[in-house]
Write a protein that holds these residues in place. Structure first.
Motif, PDB file in Angstrom:
ATOM      1  N   GLY A  74       0.929  -1.183  -0.107  1.00  0.00           N
ATOM      2  CA  GLY A  74       0.003  -0.116  -0.112  1.00  0.00           C
ATOM      3  C   GLY A  74       0.886   1.083   0.053  1.00  0.00           C
ATOM      4  O   GLY A  74       0.533   2.336  -0.682  1.00  0.00           O
ATOM      5  N   ALA A  75       1.669   1.341   0.903  1.00  0.00           N
ATOM      6  CA  ALA A  75       2.812   2.438   0.928  1.00  0.00           C
ATOM      7  C   ALA A  75       3.474   2.751  -0.349  1.00  0.00           C
ATOM      8  O   ALA A  75       3.497   3.943  -0.582  1.00  0.00           O
TER       9      ALA A  75
ATOM     10  N   VAL B 241       1.102   4.492  -2.889  1.00  0.00           N
ATOM     11  CA  VAL B 241       0.815   5.974  -2.292  1.00  0.00           C
ATOM     12  C   VAL B 241       2.038   6.764  -2.819  1.00  0.00           C
ATOM     13  O   VAL B 241       1.914   7.785  -3.627  1.00  0.00           O
TER      14      VAL B 241
ATOM     15  N   HIS C  17       1.945   7.147  -6.614  1.00  0.00           N
ATOM     16  CA  HIS C  17       1.124   8.337  -7.168  1.00  0.00           C
ATOM     17  C   HIS C  17       1.595   9.815  -6.951  1.00  0.00           C
ATOM     18  O   HIS C  17       1.557  10.853  -7.566  1.00  0.00           O
TER      19      HIS C  17
ATOM     20  N   ASP D 168      -6.392  13.054  -8.207  1.00  0.00           N
ATOM     21  CA  ASP D 168      -5.945  13.193  -7.003  1.00  0.00           C
ATOM     22  C   ASP D 168      -6.988  13.236  -5.799  1.00  0.00           C
ATOM     23  O   ASP D 168      -6.965  12.669  -4.921  1.00  0.00           O
TER      24      ASP D 168
ATOM     25  N   VAL E  97      -7.765   9.505  -5.173  1.00  0.00           N
ATOM     26  CA  VAL E  97      -6.688   8.842  -4.487  1.00  0.00           C
ATOM     27  C   VAL E  97      -6.831   9.278  -3.359  1.00  0.00           C
ATOM     28  O   VAL E  97      -6.975   8.505  -2.169  1.00  0.00           O
ATOM     29  N   ASP E  98      -6.848  10.278  -2.710  1.00  0.00           N
ATOM     30  CA  ASP E  98      -6.996  11.013  -1.313  1.00  0.00           C
ATOM     31  C   ASP E  98      -8.203  10.609  -0.709  1.00  0.00           C
ATOM     32  O   ASP E  98      -8.227  10.082   0.384  1.00  0.00           O
TER      33      ASP E  98
ATOM     34  N   LEU F 186      -8.074   6.864   0.304  1.00  0.00           N
ATOM     35  CA  LEU F 186      -7.174   6.571   1.153  1.00  0.00           C
ATOM     36  C   LEU F 186      -7.864   7.022   2.733  1.00  0.00           C
ATOM     37  O   LEU F 186      -7.770   6.324   3.753  1.00  0.00           O
TER      38      LEU F 186
ATOM     39  N   GLY G 209      -3.961   1.283  -0.248  1.00  0.00           N
ATOM     40  CA  GLY G 209      -3.071   1.979  -1.133  1.00  0.00           C
ATOM     41  C   GLY G 209      -3.806   2.269  -2.167  1.00  0.00           C
ATOM     42  O   GLY G 209      -5.057   1.923  -2.509  1.00  0.00           O
TER      43      GLY G 209
ATOM     44  N   ARG H 136      -3.495   4.835  -6.238  1.00  0.00           N
ATOM     45  CA  ARG H 136      -2.671   5.659  -6.935  1.00  0.00           C
ATOM     46  C   ARG H 136      -3.329   5.811  -8.500  1.00  0.00           C
ATOM     47  O   ARG H 136      -4.508   4.936  -8.762  1.00  0.00           O
TER      48      ARG H 136
ATOM     49  N   ALA I 137      -7.465   1.610  -6.307  1.00  0.00           N
ATOM     50  CA  ALA I 137      -7.443   1.554  -4.792  1.00  0.00           C
ATOM     51  C   ALA I 137      -7.395   0.145  -4.309  1.00  0.00           C
ATOM     52  O   ALA I 137      -8.375  -0.561  -4.776  1.00  0.00           O
TER      53      ALA I 137
END
Length: 421
Positions: A331-332, A335, A338, A353, A356-357, A360, A366, A368, A380
């Motif tokens: 997941g990290a 992120v 992205h 954006d 994605v935001d 999360l 995660g 992107r 996602a």
């Protein structure tokens, strides 16, 4: 790199009904073919779209990518013309031997069919437009000066891969076409060879400077796995991606913002990478060490190079975690990918954006953007129990900003291209 290109493609209307499997869909397409052409097809072939899990804009830099084929596909019913056949140089002799007649369920008004027709001998870049450029491009590279004898044929296309979503709808059409012709003409092409030929169709005929990833994923994908691809050597390895077994799901968030790889933005990024490699004394960015000094580059080129170098590291890290069974651990890396695409490569957009935001914040492990950017889709990685929560949160966030409602749907790693009927 990634997939669909917006050449004024008509609105999509698939013959697939909810819950309909490939066999039933192929049978329905065969029936429709008989209605259109007056006889049965020689067979039906399918080629999936793809999601790129990670590794964006690395393929044309000889780098690493990690896509997977999805359970949405282009499907073609094809019949060779009976007045021509393999082993004969087409376009010579009786008129009509090299005529290709195309029909598609991508219809301008959502009803009926979209049609195209051409002679193989007349094909050249710019002679086919819209969706027909993809099968035409495949025929063009197969029947080139050093190619094979391709007879005329009839083709009916249906696709369930969303157009303009960054899921490689165009490559799915090309791959379905080349797999069908490879079988019908007994060409003996292996999957890497078909990937190279469809890349040439994109580059030389369609005019999109894409890499090798999308075709490879469509041709070589397998259910429950991602494809770890070295774009320099074309060495491919399957990596386990059992999302459901780990209580996870992959959601695609199609922003509805169409993009194109045949325009200047994509080409400019590629040119910047080539400039950076030359300035650093390398044949490609694959040859630049991860810790290379980029201070001698102009700021924009340095950002582009930094993304590619860091993205390659993230792909390798993702493969390592997947092989260790640590699906949540990627997941990290998603992120970070992205953020790099947004800030260093500058191919994101406000809608991506936001997707994605929001995902999360709603509980995704995660997320992107995926594909070439400038629009298209985000992905996602979500705990299966939270998929509806993430879906609802994204829809609400887009509505609050007055943006077009995104399409949000789950995909699973599926089988690569092949004959269905």
């Amino acid at each position: 790199m990634t997939g669909p290109h917006t050449h004024q493609q008509p609105a999509q209307k698939s013959a697939r009904r909810p819950g309909q499997d490939d066999a039933a869909r192929a049978e329905a397409l065969s029936r429709r073919f008989a209605e259109v052409y007056g006889h049965d097809p020689d067979g039906v072939w399918r080629a999936p779209g793809r999601v790129n899990l990670i590794g964006e804009h690395t393929d044309y830099n000889d780098g690493f990518v990690l896509p997977f084929a999805i359970d949405r596909s282009a499907m073609v019913a094809v019949r060779l013309r009976r007045d021509a056949g393999p082993g004969r140089r087409t376009g010579q002799g009786q008129a009509g031997h090299d005529v290709v007649d195309l029909a598609s369920t991508w219809a301008p008004d959502g009803e009926g069919l979209s049609r195209a027709r051409f002679r193989i001998a007349d094909l050249a870049p710019g002679t086919a437009a819209g969706w027909s450029a993809y099968p035409a491009g495949v025929v063009h590279v197969l029947a080139g000066p050093d190619g094979v004898d391709v007879p005329g044929f009839e083709l009916l296309l249906d696709s369930t891969v969303p157009v303009g979503a960054g899921l490689s709808s165009s490559h799915a059409v090309e791959v379905a076409t080349i797999v069908a012709l490879n079988d019908l003409l007994d060409l003996g092409l292996d999957r890497p060879a078909m990937a190279r030929l469809t890349q040439r169709a994109e580059n030389e005929f369609v005019g999109a400077p894409t890499g090798i990833m999308d075709q490879s994923a469509s041709l070589m994908g397998r259910a429950g796995a991602a494809l770890f691809l070295d774009c320099r050597t074309q060495e491919a390895q399957l990596v386990p991606l059992p999302v459901a077994e780990h209580g996870l799901a992959v959601l695609v968030i199609d922003t509805g913002v169409a993009h194109s790889h045949a325009d200047g933005g994509y080409g400019a990024r590629r040119a910047s990478c080539e400039h950076g490699a030359t300035a650093l004394g390398a044949a490609s960015l694959r040859d630049v060490p991860a810790g290379a000094d980029l201070t001698g580059l102009d700021p924009e080129t340095a950002r582009r190079v930094r993304h590619v170098l860091s993205e390659n590291r993230r792909v390798l890290g993702t493969v390592e975690r997947l092989r260790a069974g640590d699906l949540a651990g990627i997941g990290a890396l998603l992120v970070a990918s992205h953020a790099s695409l947004r800030d260093d490569y500058e191919v994101s957009c406000p809608e991506l954006d936001l997707a994605v935001d929001t995902a999360l914040a709603a509980g995704a492990v995660g997320a992107r953007m995926t594909g070439g950017g400038f629009g298209g889709s985000a992905i996602a990685l979500v705990p299966a129990a939270r998929t509806e929560q993430v879906r609802d949160a994204v829809a609400q966030a887009f509505a609050e900003q007055g943006r077009r409602a995104p399409q949000v749907f789950a995909v699973v790693p599926g089988e690569g291209a092949g004959r269905v009927r």
